[in-house]
Design a protein around this motif. Structure first.
Motif, mmCIF file in Angstrom:
data_model
loop_
_atom_site.group_PDB
_atom_site.id
_atom_site.type_symbol
_atom_site.label_atom_id
_atom_site.label_comp_id
_atom_site.label_asym_id
_atom_site.label_seq_id
_atom_site.Cartn_x
_atom_site.Cartn_y
_atom_site.Cartn_z
ATOM 1 N N VAL A 1 0.443 -1.557 -0.061
ATOM 2 C CA VAL A 1 0.108 -0.055 -0.127
ATOM 3 C C VAL A 1 0.913 1.127 0.278
ATOM 4 N N GLN A 2 0.655 2.113 -0.835
ATOM 5 C CA GLN A 2 1.713 3.242 -1.182
ATOM 6 C C GLN A 2 0.432 4.551 -1.319
ATOM 7 N N LEU A 3 0.616 5.758 -0.449
ATOM 8 C CA LEU A 3 -0.110 6.906 -0.551
ATOM 9 C C LEU A 3 1.100 7.937 -0.662
ATOM 10 N N ALA A 4 0.531 8.661 -2.058
ATOM 11 C CA ALA A 4 1.275 10.052 -2.568
ATOM 12 C C ALA A 4 1.081 11.013 -2.405
ATOM 13 N N GLU A 5 0.826 11.958 -1.622
ATOM 14 C CA GLU A 5 0.595 13.469 -1.337
ATOM 15 C C GLU A 5 1.598 14.274 -2.469
ATOM 16 N N SER A 6 0.529 15.092 -3.326
ATOM 17 C CA SER A 6 0.957 16.316 -3.771
ATOM 18 C C SER A 6 0.868 17.353 -3.944
ATOM 19 N N GLY A 7 1.438 18.732 -4.247
ATOM 20 C CA GLY A 7 0.381 19.935 -4.969
ATOM 21 C C GLY A 7 0.738 21.300 -3.394
ATOM 22 N N GLY A 8 1.747 20.528 -2.389
ATOM 23 C CA GLY A 8 1.496 21.433 -1.310
ATOM 24 C C GLY A 8 2.631 23.167 -1.834
ATOM 25 N N ASP A 9 1.981 24.235 -1.341
ATOM 26 C CA ASP A 9 2.930 25.082 -1.590
ATOM 27 C C ASP A 9 3.094 26.090 -0.770
ATOM 28 N N LEU A 10 4.121 27.090 -1.069
ATOM 29 C CA LEU A 10 3.221 29.253 0.176
ATOM 30 C C LEU A 10 2.712 29.465 -0.950
ATOM 31 N N VAL A 11 1.730 29.774 -0.123
ATOM 32 C CA VAL A 11 0.505 30.982 -0.934
ATOM 33 C C VAL A 11 0.259 31.803 0.236
ATOM 34 N N GLN A 12 -0.549 33.196 -0.174
ATOM 35 C CA GLN A 12 -1.121 34.236 0.368
ATOM 36 C C GLN A 12 -2.647 34.081 0.442
ATOM 37 N N PRO A 13 -2.575 34.741 2.225
ATOM 38 C CA PRO A 13 -3.952 34.234 2.544
ATOM 39 C C PRO A 13 -4.745 34.104 1.218
ATOM 40 N N GLY A 14 -6.115 33.356 1.074
ATOM 41 C CA GLY A 14 -6.628 33.873 0.201
ATOM 42 C C GLY A 14 -6.868 33.353 -0.554
ATOM 43 N N GLU A 15 -5.767 32.943 -1.073
ATOM 44 C CA GLU A 15 -5.448 32.174 -2.324
ATOM 45 C C GLU A 15 -5.878 30.522 -2.620
ATOM 46 N N SER A 16 -5.841 29.963 -3.412
ATOM 47 C CA SER A 16 -6.790 28.556 -3.601
ATOM 48 C C SER A 16 -5.217 27.567 -3.781
ATOM 49 N N LEU A 17 -5.289 26.026 -3.105
ATOM 50 C CA LEU A 17 -4.597 25.149 -3.387
ATOM 51 C C LEU A 17 -5.275 24.217 -4.089
ATOM 52 N N ARG A 18 -4.726 22.628 -4.669
ATOM 53 C CA ARG A 18 -5.378 21.673 -4.587
ATOM 54 C C ARG A 18 -4.718 20.494 -4.600
ATOM 55 N N LEU A 19 -4.333 19.886 -3.180
ATOM 56 C CA LEU A 19 -4.005 18.968 -2.798
ATOM 57 C C LEU A 19 -4.370 17.144 -3.333
ATOM 58 N N SER A 20 -3.309 16.285 -3.615
ATOM 59 C CA SER A 20 -3.750 15.560 -4.952
ATOM 60 C C SER A 20 -2.958 14.502 -3.943
ATOM 61 N N CYS A 21 -4.130 12.887 -3.850
ATOM 62 C CA CYS A 21 -3.004 11.870 -3.331
ATOM 63 C C CYS A 21 -3.115 10.302 -4.264
ATOM 64 N N THR A 22 -2.540 10.169 -4.697
ATOM 65 C CA THR A 22 -2.578 9.317 -5.424
ATOM 66 C C THR A 22 -1.926 7.737 -4.743
ATOM 67 N N ALA A 23 -2.940 6.369 -4.864
ATOM 68 C CA ALA A 23 -2.605 5.266 -3.641
ATOM 69 C C ALA A 23 -1.924 4.245 -5.000
ATOM 70 N N SER A 24 -2.253 2.985 -4.484
ATOM 71 C CA SER A 24 -1.502 1.987 -4.892
ATOM 72 C C SER A 24 -1.348 0.960 -4.087
ATOM 73 N N GLY A 25 -1.601 -0.048 -4.297
ATOM 74 C CA GLY A 25 -1.242 -1.758 -3.816
ATOM 75 C C GLY A 25 -2.696 -2.073 -2.753
ATOM 76 N N PHE A 26 -3.880 -1.770 -3.619
ATOM 77 C CA PHE A 26 -4.997 -2.177 -2.894
ATOM 78 C C PHE A 26 -5.863 -1.602 -3.513
ATOM 79 N N PRO A 27 -7.494 -2.280 -3.221
ATOM 80 C CA PRO A 27 -8.168 -2.052 -4.333
ATOM 81 C C PRO A 27 -9.309 -0.515 -3.796
ATOM 82 N N PHE A 28 -9.209 0.295 -4.561
ATOM 83 C CA PHE A 28 -9.023 1.801 -4.329
ATOM 84 C C PHE A 28 -10.329 2.507 -4.071
ATOM 85 N N GLU A 29 -10.957 1.775 -4.537
ATOM 86 C CA GLU A 29 -12.949 1.922 -4.883
ATOM 87 C C GLU A 29 -13.368 1.310 -3.764
#
Length: 122
Positions: A1-29
């Motif tokens: 089982v692996q989970l890998a996050e991405s998308g973190g960053d330095l942003v200013q207040p009021g801004e937006s970010l999208r984090l993603s997590c990609t999974a593998s090694g198990f029946p995700f659904e």
């Protein structure tokens, strides 16, 4: 089982970010996934969860600003974060949930990723 996050960053207040997590090694659904965050010196705060039927949970601190979604075909779970505040600064983790699905108490999980850092600062 692996989970890998991405998308973190330095942003200013009021801004937006999208984090993603990609999974593998198990029946995700078939699994519930959650996003939690940790600030140095504090415990893990669960901010959002999504279940196999796409039912969602949000902590009061992020309700109306964060949106969780899943893509079973890509085995990924995303967290869209809008109107970010300095208090959202934390390391964000994706985790596979195994119990405590009501979120009245911290849910149980068996795997989590390495995390992605979000910094909200002017």
């Amino acid at each position: 089982v692996q989970l890998a996050e991405s998308g973190g960053d330095l942003v200013q207040p009021g801004e937006s970010l999208r984090l993603s997590c990609t999974a593998s090694g198990f029946p995700f659904e078939y699994y519930a996934l959650g996003w939690a965050r940790m600030v140095s010196g504090k415990g893990l705060e669960w901010v959002s969860g999504i279940f196999p039927d796409s039912t969602t949970y949000y902590a009061d601190s992020v309700k109306g600003r964060f949106t969780i979604s899943r893509d079973n075909a890509k085995a990924s779970v995303n967290l869209r974060m809008n109107s970010l505040k300095p208090e959202d600064t934390a390391m964000y983790y994706c985790a596979r949930l195994t119990g405590g699905y009501s979120f009245y108490t911290p849910p149980e999980y068996d795997y989590r990723g390495q995390g992605t850092q979000v910094i909200v600062s002017a």
